[in-house]
Design an enzyme around this catalytic site. Structure first.
Site, mmCIF file in Angstrom:
data_model
loop_
_atom_site.group_PDB
_atom_site.id
_atom_site.type_symbol
_atom_site.label_atom_id
_atom_site.label_comp_id
_atom_site.label_asym_id
_atom_site.label_seq_id
_atom_site.Cartn_x
_atom_site.Cartn_y
_atom_site.Cartn_z
ATOM 1 N N LYS A 102 3.050 -0.762 4.529
ATOM 2 C CA LYS A 102 2.464 0.559 4.322
ATOM 3 C C LYS A 102 3.512 1.494 3.709
ATOM 4 O O LYS A 102 4.713 1.315 3.888
ATOM 5 C CB LYS A 102 1.999 1.149 5.662
ATOM 6 C CG LYS A 102 0.949 0.320 6.388
ATOM 7 C CD LYS A 102 -0.414 0.525 5.797
ATOM 8 C CE LYS A 102 -1.495 -0.101 6.653
ATOM 9 N NZ LYS A 102 -2.831 0.036 6.045
ATOM 10 N N GLU A 139 0.848 -1.187 0.000
ATOM 11 C CA GLU A 139 0.000 0.000 0.000
ATOM 12 C C GLU A 139 0.885 1.239 0.000
ATOM 13 O O GLU A 139 1.960 1.243 0.614
ATOM 14 C CB GLU A 139 -0.903 0.026 1.232
ATOM 15 C CG GLU A 139 -1.892 -1.122 1.326
ATOM 16 C CD GLU A 139 -2.736 -1.013 2.586
ATOM 17 O OE1 GLU A 139 -3.795 -0.359 2.527
ATOM 18 O OE2 GLU A 139 -2.323 -1.563 3.618
ATOM 19 N N LYS A 186 0.897 0.713 -5.031
ATOM 20 C CA LYS A 186 -0.228 -0.048 -4.478
ATOM 21 C C LYS A 186 -0.432 -1.264 -5.365
ATOM 22 O O LYS A 186 -0.784 -1.136 -6.548
ATOM 23 C CB LYS A 186 -1.501 0.799 -4.445
ATOM 24 C CG LYS A 186 -2.727 0.054 -3.934
ATOM 25 C CD LYS A 186 -3.933 0.972 -3.869
ATOM 26 C CE LYS A 186 -5.203 0.199 -3.501
ATOM 27 N NZ LYS A 186 -5.075 -0.503 -2.202
ATOM 28 N N HIS A 196 -5.401 -12.440 5.308
ATOM 29 C CA HIS A 196 -5.516 -12.331 3.862
ATOM 30 C C HIS A 196 -4.471 -13.161 3.109
ATOM 31 O O HIS A 196 -4.803 -13.957 2.235
ATOM 32 C CB HIS A 196 -5.356 -10.868 3.431
ATOM 33 C CG HIS A 196 -6.380 -9.950 4.011
ATOM 34 N ND1 HIS A 196 -7.679 -10.337 4.275
ATOM 35 C CD2 HIS A 196 -6.308 -8.644 4.371
ATOM 36 C CE1 HIS A 196 -8.344 -9.309 4.765
ATOM 37 N NE2 HIS A 196 -7.537 -8.279 4.839
#
Length: 510
Positions: free
Chosen positions: A351, A231, A356, A255
């Site tokens: 992060k 991300e 992305k 996930h």
């Protein structure tokens, strides 16, 4: 063809929360606007905030406009008439007699056939108290009464439990026990919205509907597998919550290990929830535990540094001073089974990364007799120039097969070429919010895309060495050890370089 969802009353605990307004209601609106949500289904939100039905509808409308695809005022008005609100703390026993009456009334009003779908969109610490209150209020009857009528015609009660499912193995086992005392296992739906993404579901089709891939899907031909979820944003307003979770709990345990299971599992006996989940359990159970005395050889952790857009994570005023919660994690996993013997699976998430992107890279081995080893593509050794399958889950959605071709001209020069499948272009459809189809699956009693209790517990076992006191060394120099806009700390590259491998890093604009 999928069965029609049963009508029901959807009871959402945590109705005033961010998940409900950003994801659940917009997703259910999309299903209603598409005609997929039964018209006899209604929603009842439960939260401590004092609001009326109309207050909640008014609060939700701008959220649906912002997050749902193609907002239509008439479709929203029709859907909003089926939305209701009940104020009260879901952990307090005194609200449940009135709550039960409201559920019964709404079911009779809309024709929900007394079916109830509970949705726990609350913090993990609240799940067990709410489940205990549901049991005490006698809202769950299925499987707990002697009845001679056809079970298929009986009203059902099911529950969806949002991730994170516990904080560690022990708390996950406690939650599973609490749920099992109230609901049958086939009525418990442990949701992971990644499993509702089109490209994740397509993994099973890609692997098992195509003869050309499955014979190569093993240690004889595959060098390693990479799974990345990166991300570009930081923790932003979620800093206080995120510091209690971190990248491993937030992304890897749930996930990414679910994605890994679909990549690595054996072919199921049939395309049914029982057989698919059975194979996922087997492969997650086969993950080898990382040795606690050599964790640095199997994992690396990081926190992003600061820039003009956002301060360094450890300097965020919403997190404790000196926090060692990771915003980046990369781990190497191996399986103790025949198919994947010796093949590492590298997983990373972070992060404030360079791009992305969520993708799976299947990296094949070099040809056993390489006629072109003196060419530029192969001279460096390792896996450079070897074939790849890249499955891009987001943002684009598609599959790319990379192989070598001859560059026109004199002499022999090789270059990598790609055969691309673009999901949106090929099928002329954009993926819908994953929560909508998943909730419909729960309404039809289909657990294929939900986790079994043993999957959850096996996933926790795989990451527990990285969460306990034995991981203290990994967190020793974690503060600001990677720059925003990078692909993580240098130690992440070293994790693969030690075995002659490298991460598949795409340019930010790809």
């Amino acid at each position: 063809m999928a069965a029609e969802p049963d009508p029901c009353v959807v009871v959402i605990f945590g109705a005033s929360g961010d998940l409900t307004s950003r994801k659940l209601i917009p997703a259910l609106y999309e299903m209603a606007a598409a005609g997929a949500l039964p018209r006899s289904t209604c929603l009842l939100g439960v939260s401590r905030t004092q609001m009326s039905d109309d207050d909640w509808r008014g609060k939700l409308q701008p959220c649906v406009k912002r997050h749902a695809k193609r907002f239509d005022a008439a479709a929203w008005a029709d859907f909003a008439r089926r939305i209701y609100y009940f104020p009260g703390s879901a952990t307090r026993a005194e609200i449940y007699p009135q709550l039960a009456e409201r559920i019964t009334s709404l079911s009779q009003q809309h024709g929900g056939r007394d079916n109830i779908l509970f949705y726990l969109a609350v913090a993990p610490s609240l799940c067990i108290p709410i489940v205990e209150r549901i049991e005490a209020s006698c809202l769950v009857a299925e499987g707990r009464r002697w009845c001679t009528i056809d079970r298929d015609k009986m009203p059902w009660q099911r529950i969806i439990v949002e991730k994170p499912f516990g904080r560690d193995l022990e708390s996950a086992q406690s939650l599973n026990r609490a749920l099992g005392r109230v609901f049958e296992e086939d009525a418990i739906y442990r949701i992971d919205h990644y499993l509702g993404k089109e490209l994740v579901q397509s993994l099973l089709v890609f692997r098992f509907a195509n003869t050309i891939f499955e014979p190569l899907w093993n240690h004889r031909y595959i060098d390693h597998v990479q799974i990345t979820a990166a991300e570009t944003v930081g923790v932003e307003h979620r800093a206080q919550y995120y510091d209690e979770v971190g990248a491993i709990r937030d992304m890897i345990q749930s996930h990414l290990l679910q994605v890994l299971a679909l990549v690595a599992m054996e072919p199921p006996t049939s395309f049914t929830s029982h057989h698919i989940r059975q194979e996922k359990i087997k492969v997650l159970d086969a993950i080898e535990a990382a040795p606690t005395d050599r964790l640095q050889d199997f994992a690396t952790l990081g926190q992003y540094a600061g820039d003009d857009a956002e301060p360094a994570y450890h300097l965020n005023p919403r997190v404790p001073t000196g926090t060692t919660t990771e915003t980046f994690a990369a781990i190497a996993l191996r399986f103790d089974n025949w198919r994947w013997a010796g093949v590492p699976f590298y997983i990373r998430t972070g992060k404030r990364m360079a791009a992305k992107r969520t993708e799976i890279v299947i990296q094949f081995k070099q040809p056993p007799a390489n006629l072109f080893k003196r060419t530029d593509q192969f001279a460096a050794g390792g896996t450079r120039g070897a074939n790849q399958i890249i499955i891009e889950i987001s943002p684009r959605g598609g599959v790319s097969l990379r192989f070598q071709g001859k560059v026109p001209g004199s002499g022999v020069r090789l270059d990598t070429v790609a055969m691309d499948f673009d999901f949106a272009k090929r099928f002329g459809a954009e993926p819908v919010e994953a929560y909508g189809p998943l909730i419909l699956d729960a309404m039809r009693g289909d657990q294929t895309l939900y986790q079994h209790r043993y999957e959850v517990e096996a996933a926790w076992r795989a990451v527990m060495p990285l969460l306990g006191p034995q991981a203290r060394t990994l967190r020793g120099n974690i503060h600001a050890n990677y720059q925003p806009g990078s692909w993580g700390p240098p130690s992440a590259d070293e994790l693969l370089a030690a075995h002659g491998r490298a991460w598949h890093n795409v340019a930010p604009d790809q």
